[in-house]
Design an enzyme around this catalytic site. Structure first.
Site, PDB file in Angstrom:
ATOM      1  N   ASN A 169      -2.454  35.724  -4.399  1.00  0.00           N
ATOM      2  CA  ASN A 169      -2.578  37.074  -3.855  1.00  0.00           C
ATOM      3  C   ASN A 169      -3.999  37.357  -3.365  1.00  0.00           C
ATOM      4  O   ASN A 169      -4.973  36.819  -3.891  1.00  0.00           O
ATOM      5  CB  ASN A 169      -2.179  38.111  -4.910  1.00  0.00           C
ATOM      6  CG  ASN A 169      -0.752  37.909  -5.387  1.00  0.00           C
ATOM      7  OD1 ASN A 169       0.077  37.358  -4.664  1.00  0.00           O
ATOM      8  ND2 ASN A 169      -0.462  38.352  -6.599  1.00  0.00           N
ATOM      9  N   HIS A 186      -6.191  32.042  -1.953  1.00  0.00           N
ATOM     10  CA  HIS A 186      -6.114  32.408  -0.534  1.00  0.00           C
ATOM     11  C   HIS A 186      -7.172  33.432  -0.145  1.00  0.00           C
ATOM     12  O   HIS A 186      -7.069  34.053   0.916  1.00  0.00           O
ATOM     13  CB  HIS A 186      -4.711  32.943  -0.215  1.00  0.00           C
ATOM     14  CG  HIS A 186      -3.645  31.912  -0.383  1.00  0.00           C
ATOM     15  ND1 HIS A 186      -2.307  32.225  -0.592  1.00  0.00           N
ATOM     16  CD2 HIS A 186      -3.713  30.547  -0.379  1.00  0.00           C
ATOM     17  CE1 HIS A 186      -1.611  31.106  -0.707  1.00  0.00           C
ATOM     18  NE2 HIS A 186      -2.428  30.086  -0.586  1.00  0.00           N
ATOM     19  N   GLY A 285       5.641  35.465 -10.748  1.00  0.00           N
ATOM     20  CA  GLY A 285       5.690  36.164  -9.468  1.00  0.00           C
ATOM     21  C   GLY A 285       5.664  35.270  -8.256  1.00  0.00           C
ATOM     22  O   GLY A 285       5.329  35.719  -7.153  1.00  0.00           O
TER      23      GLY A 285
END
Length: 294
Positions: A169, A186, A285
């Site tokens: 995320n 990221h 997730g």
């Protein structure tokens, strides 16, 4: 909520050496990830993170039975050096949609697709469109707060259970919760980098530049995407002005990995090294269906 992925207790096939220069570089990036956040974010303090409509982005799931909870508890208890990977599903209860969930994911609700790396690099019009949308969506996107899952992982770290956490995320919610043994694989939307000289700027500072360059320009925000983008028509962004780097005049880009780009090899190596030090892996997730290219 959490999808558990149990890997073997011994991590084979990596055979990586520890490089001090790489580790220091990655550690500096990790520290910057939360030190550069605006001061009003109250890092590490719990707060209500669910506003009206936030749960609209949480995909439907079956209830967790007692047996599954006991298995998770046993798995975490037995692990002494836990490696955690988190994805977009962890942030949906904070009001940030994911891309691929059925019915509630961005792809299911709209025909929008995220910015491609090559398009951003080679098209001034694409950069104008991206930054205009990001400018409108930033106040809402940057205001999201961690939810109970982020705080639970932070607590596990403080108790010595988590050796390292890697998140896909870019929303900075782990940093806001106070997680420190963290790699934002990221990148992070709260940082902006110059593609020319590499200078880093807090995204909040760039927001002020946008406002100064575009007096009187405004557009209403719709739903915010996982990367902070909102949907605007081309005509709405036609006269939006985008600043250049104040140091060298270069192109400014959020310090995130766009689709079609690759993660820095030093970061990948650093993550592999931390993984090799662990005895168990927990995935929360994320389906891990799209592996990161190294």
């Amino acid at each position: 909520m959490m999808k558990l992925s149990r890997l073997t207790k011994r991590v084979d096939g990596y055979c990586m050496s520890s490089r001090l220069d790489v580790m220091q570089s990655c550690e500096e990036q990790m520290l910057l990830s939360w030190r550069s956040l605006p001061p009003y974010l109250a890092i590490g303090k719990r707060a209500s993170c669910v506003y009206a409509g936030a749960l609209d982005f949480v995909p439907a799931s079956s209830s967790v039975d007692r047996s599954s909870l006991e298995q998770l508890q046993m798995f975490v208890t037995r692990a002494s050096r836990l490696f955690v990977i988190t994805g977009a599903g962890l942030s949906t209860e904070s009001g940030i949609p994911d891309y691929r969930s059925e019915v509630v994911g961005l792809y299911a609700r709209t025909d929008r697709r995220p910015m491609q790396h090559s398009e951003f690099l080679h098209s001034a019009k694409a950069r104008q469109r991206y930054w205009a949308r990001n400018y409108v969506g930033w106040p809402q996107f940057s205001s999201h707060l961690p939810n109970s899952a982020h705080y639970a992982l932070r607590d596990w770290e403080e108790k010595g259970k988590i050796h390292w956490l890697v998140t896909q995320n870019v929303d900075a919610l782990h940093s806001k919760a106070g997680q420190q043994r963290l790699t934002e694989l990221h990148g992070c939307s709260h940082r902006v980098m110059c593609l020319g000289c590499g200078q880093l700027t807090a995204r909040e500072e760039l927001q002020k530049c946008f406002t100064a360059l575009n007096p009187g320009w405004e557009a209403s925000a719709g739903a915010v995407a996982p990367d902070g983008d909102v949907l605007l028509e081309d005509e709405q962004v036609r006269y939006f002005r985008v600043p250049a780097c104040q140091s060298c005049g270069g192109i400014l880009k959020p310090q995130v990995t766009f689709f079609g780009d690759t993660v820095d090899r030093r970061t990948v190596q650093f993550v592999h090294d931390r993984l090799a030090e662990c005895d168990a892996v927990l995935v929360a997730g994320s389906s891990l269906q799209r592996p990161v290219k190294d």
